[in-house]
Design an enzyme around this catalytic site. Sequence first.
Site, PDB file in Angstrom:
ATOM      1  N   THR A 125       0.836  -1.198   0.000  1.00 51.33           N
ATOM      2  CA  THR A 125       0.000   0.000   0.000  1.00 51.33           C
ATOM      3  C   THR A 125       0.872   1.249   0.000  1.00 51.33           C
ATOM      4  O   THR A 125       1.872   1.309   0.734  1.00 51.33           O
ATOM      5  CB  THR A 125      -0.978   0.091   1.188  1.00 51.33           C
ATOM      6  OG1 THR A 125      -1.517   1.418   1.224  1.00 51.33           O
ATOM      7  CG2 THR A 125      -0.337  -0.197   2.532  1.00 51.33           C
ATOM      8  N   ASP A 127      -0.056   3.774   1.297  1.00 49.69           N
ATOM      9  CA  ASP A 127      -0.394   4.453   2.560  1.00 49.69           C
ATOM     10  C   ASP A 127       0.533   4.055   3.721  1.00 49.69           C
ATOM     11  O   ASP A 127       0.560   4.744   4.742  1.00 49.69           O
ATOM     12  CB  ASP A 127      -1.838   4.143   2.966  1.00 49.69           C
ATOM     13  CG  ASP A 127      -2.862   4.711   2.003  1.00 49.69           C
ATOM     14  OD1 ASP A 127      -2.467   5.495   1.112  1.00 49.69           O
ATOM     15  OD2 ASP A 127      -4.053   4.376   2.130  1.00 49.69           O
ATOM     16  N   ARG A 162       2.127  33.220  -2.268  1.00 52.14           N
ATOM     17  CA  ARG A 162       0.872  32.511  -2.037  1.00 52.14           C
ATOM     18  C   ARG A 162       1.028  31.418  -0.988  1.00 52.14           C
ATOM     19  O   ARG A 162       2.126  30.925  -0.749  1.00 52.14           O
ATOM     20  CB  ARG A 162       0.421  31.813  -3.326  1.00 52.14           C
ATOM     21  CG  ARG A 162      -0.220  32.731  -4.320  1.00 52.14           C
ATOM     22  CD  ARG A 162      -0.605  31.940  -5.545  1.00 52.14           C
ATOM     23  NE  ARG A 162      -1.137  32.829  -6.557  1.00 52.14           N
ATOM     24  CZ  ARG A 162      -1.234  32.520  -7.843  1.00 52.14           C
ATOM     25  NH1 ARG A 162      -0.839  31.344  -8.268  1.00 52.14           N
ATOM     26  NH2 ARG A 162      -1.740  33.380  -8.692  1.00 52.14           N
ATOM     27  N   ARG A 171      -5.669   7.156   3.260  1.00 44.68           N
ATOM     28  CA  ARG A 171      -7.084   7.075   3.627  1.00 44.68           C
ATOM     29  C   ARG A 171      -7.314   7.247   5.129  1.00 44.68           C
ATOM     30  O   ARG A 171      -8.143   8.020   5.555  1.00 44.68           O
ATOM     31  CB  ARG A 171      -7.644   5.727   3.186  1.00 44.68           C
ATOM     32  CG  ARG A 171      -9.147   5.709   3.076  1.00 44.68           C
ATOM     33  CD  ARG A 171      -9.672   4.321   3.099  1.00 44.68           C
ATOM     34  NE  ARG A 171      -9.388   3.549   1.903  1.00 44.68           N
ATOM     35  CZ  ARG A 171     -10.047   3.665   0.763  1.00 44.68           C
ATOM     36  NH1 ARG A 171     -11.002   4.553   0.650  1.00 44.68           N
ATOM     37  NH2 ARG A 171      -9.752   2.884  -0.246  1.00 44.68           N
ATOM     38  N   ARG A 271      -3.946  28.690  -2.960  1.00 45.38           N
ATOM     39  CA  ARG A 271      -4.281  27.791  -4.069  1.00 45.38           C
ATOM     40  C   ARG A 271      -4.136  26.339  -3.599  1.00 45.38           C
ATOM     41  O   ARG A 271      -3.400  26.070  -2.648  1.00 45.38           O
ATOM     42  CB  ARG A 271      -3.326  28.000  -5.244  1.00 45.38           C
ATOM     43  CG  ARG A 271      -3.471  29.337  -5.918  1.00 45.38           C
ATOM     44  CD  ARG A 271      -4.723  29.364  -6.789  1.00 45.38           C
ATOM     45  NE  ARG A 271      -4.659  30.430  -7.744  1.00 45.38           N
ATOM     46  CZ  ARG A 271      -5.004  31.688  -7.504  1.00 45.38           C
ATOM     47  NH1 ARG A 271      -5.435  32.032  -6.312  1.00 45.38           N
ATOM     48  NH2 ARG A 271      -4.913  32.607  -8.450  1.00 45.38           N
ATOM     49  N   HIS A 277      -4.211  10.291  -7.965  1.00 46.45           N
ATOM     50  CA  HIS A 277      -3.637   9.016  -8.395  1.00 46.45           C
ATOM     51  C   HIS A 277      -2.265   9.144  -9.047  1.00 46.45           C
ATOM     52  O   HIS A 277      -1.618   8.120  -9.304  1.00 46.45           O
ATOM     53  CB  HIS A 277      -4.619   8.306  -9.331  1.00 46.45           C
ATOM     54  CG  HIS A 277      -5.865   7.883  -8.613  1.00 46.45           C
ATOM     55  ND1 HIS A 277      -6.934   8.722  -8.451  1.00 46.45           N
ATOM     56  CD2 HIS A 277      -6.185   6.738  -7.972  1.00 46.45           C
ATOM     57  CE1 HIS A 277      -7.878   8.107  -7.759  1.00 46.45           C
ATOM     58  NE2 HIS A 277      -7.450   6.910  -7.457  1.00 46.45           N
ATOM     59  N   VAL A 278      -1.822  10.379  -9.268  1.00 45.49           N
ATOM     60  CA  VAL A 278      -0.442  10.574  -9.749  1.00 45.49           C
ATOM     61  C   VAL A 278       0.526   9.890  -8.772  1.00 45.49           C
ATOM     62  O   VAL A 278       1.564   9.352  -9.170  1.00 45.49           O
ATOM     63  CB  VAL A 278      -0.131  12.091  -9.834  1.00 45.49           C
ATOM     64  CG1 VAL A 278       1.346  12.358 -10.008  1.00 45.49           C
ATOM     65  CG2 VAL A 278      -0.917  12.714 -10.977  1.00 45.49           C
ATOM     66  N   GLN A 279       0.140   9.885  -7.487  1.00 43.18           N
ATOM     67  CA  GLN A 279       1.008   9.298  -6.459  1.00 43.18           C
ATOM     68  C   GLN A 279       1.163   7.786  -6.583  1.00 43.18           C
ATOM     69  O   GLN A 279       2.047   7.188  -5.996  1.00 43.18           O
ATOM     70  CB  GLN A 279       0.441   9.596  -5.059  1.00 43.18           C
ATOM     71  CG  GLN A 279       0.501  11.042  -4.687  1.00 43.18           C
ATOM     72  CD  GLN A 279      -0.511  11.398  -3.600  1.00 43.18           C
ATOM     73  OE1 GLN A 279      -0.158  11.504  -2.443  1.00 43.18           O
ATOM     74  NE2 GLN A 279      -1.761  11.583  -3.961  1.00 43.18           N
ATOM     75  N   ARG A 280       0.233   7.160  -7.304  1.00 38.90           N
ATOM     76  CA  ARG A 280       0.285   5.695  -7.428  1.00 38.90           C
ATOM     77  C   ARG A 280       0.791   5.248  -8.784  1.00 38.90           C
ATOM     78  O   ARG A 280       0.989   4.054  -9.001  1.00 38.90           O
ATOM     79  CB  ARG A 280      -1.129   5.110  -7.243  1.00 38.90           C
ATOM     80  CG  ARG A 280      -1.610   5.183  -5.861  1.00 38.90           C
ATOM     81  CD  ARG A 280      -2.811   4.356  -5.518  1.00 38.90           C
ATOM     82  NE  ARG A 280      -3.711   3.878  -6.514  1.00 38.90           N
ATOM     83  CZ  ARG A 280      -5.044   3.804  -6.324  1.00 38.90           C
ATOM     84  NH1 ARG A 280      -5.575   4.236  -5.200  1.00 38.90           N
ATOM     85  NH2 ARG A 280      -5.817   3.288  -7.237  1.00 38.90           N
TER      86      ARG A 280
END
Length: 347
Positions: A125, A127, A162, A171, A271, A277-280
Amino acid sequence: MRIGILTGGGDCPGLNAVIRAVVRRSTDRGHEMVAVRDGWKGLTEGIFAPLGRREVSGILPRGGTILGTTRTNPYKVEDGVESVLRHFSDEGLEALVAIGGEDTLGVAARLHHEHALPVVGVPKTIDNDLSGTDYTFGFDTAVSIATEAIDRLHTTAESHNRVMVVEVMGRHTGWIAVMSGIAGGADVIMIPEQPITVEDACRELAKRHDGGKDFSIIVVSEGYELTYESGEHRLVADEARATDQFDHVVLGGVGDALAREIEERTGFETRVTVLGHVQRGGTPTPRDRVLATRFGLKAADLAHERRFGRMAALRGDTIVDVSLAEATRELKTVPAEWYDVARAFFG
Ligand code: F6P
């Protein structure tokens, strides 16, 4: 032996490296491998394919999983468990390697306990929240991607004065947020386990501005509940969408809500970037490729030795095996010591 292999839950960088290692070691020993398609769905519906050295050639650096994946839970499908057991035996399988996180391995642990299914587990995972192992594969890649994003967002933050809010995955736990936040030099990190309030976050930003820094980076974990000094707290989730078969709500949106609050309360232009999902996606880091490979070899050994109900795990720098039941009993949350490291650089 005929050994089945499946990948369940979210795709994760390093899955193919595990599959390759299990297949290479098992076929070298004369065992036959069988691909179980799409996680527990493959066993519930009987979807199998041959899997040999040719099929795993060249997959080591590839993201995703050549086996396909779903969040199917046989315990939530009518006659699901009976179907799994029937297809397992009809296919002539004698062992199963299940690669997954808390949900996929939770099903594996239960099937082993209740029906003596001969299964071994591999902890996957991004995570990093599975107990029994110091790290899961996929986490290092996700942290690298998030860290690179934070580095890049510094450019705009600094040029435009900014506040940039970066929402990362996780999760139930804030591992990705804490590690990428420390690595990327975040000014505030907000995670489910140590929920600092929105007011606290705004105070940290004001302190930075008072000290002459007119830009800030906030990393927020998707599972962080917006928390206020009044004691009120609110999980931001996509209420329009149903929960999955493991009863998880679809998270996302906390970054946006937090950014609006910050802008309103501080007046600083804010901002938000949601990494999602880029992380996966994409190729695993070398560290994840190596960890996944070692886990795969260990899982093949466990199946060969018929040591079922066990999971490959990392302790320090050593690959060991632990009980699947114990590994899936509770989640591994971010301990206070880790959050203290992050907090030392707030504001
Ligand atoms: O468990 C991995 C994970 O990427 C979580 O961080 C995230 O909450 C979830 O999966 C998203 O799942 P899906 O891709 O099914 O929306």
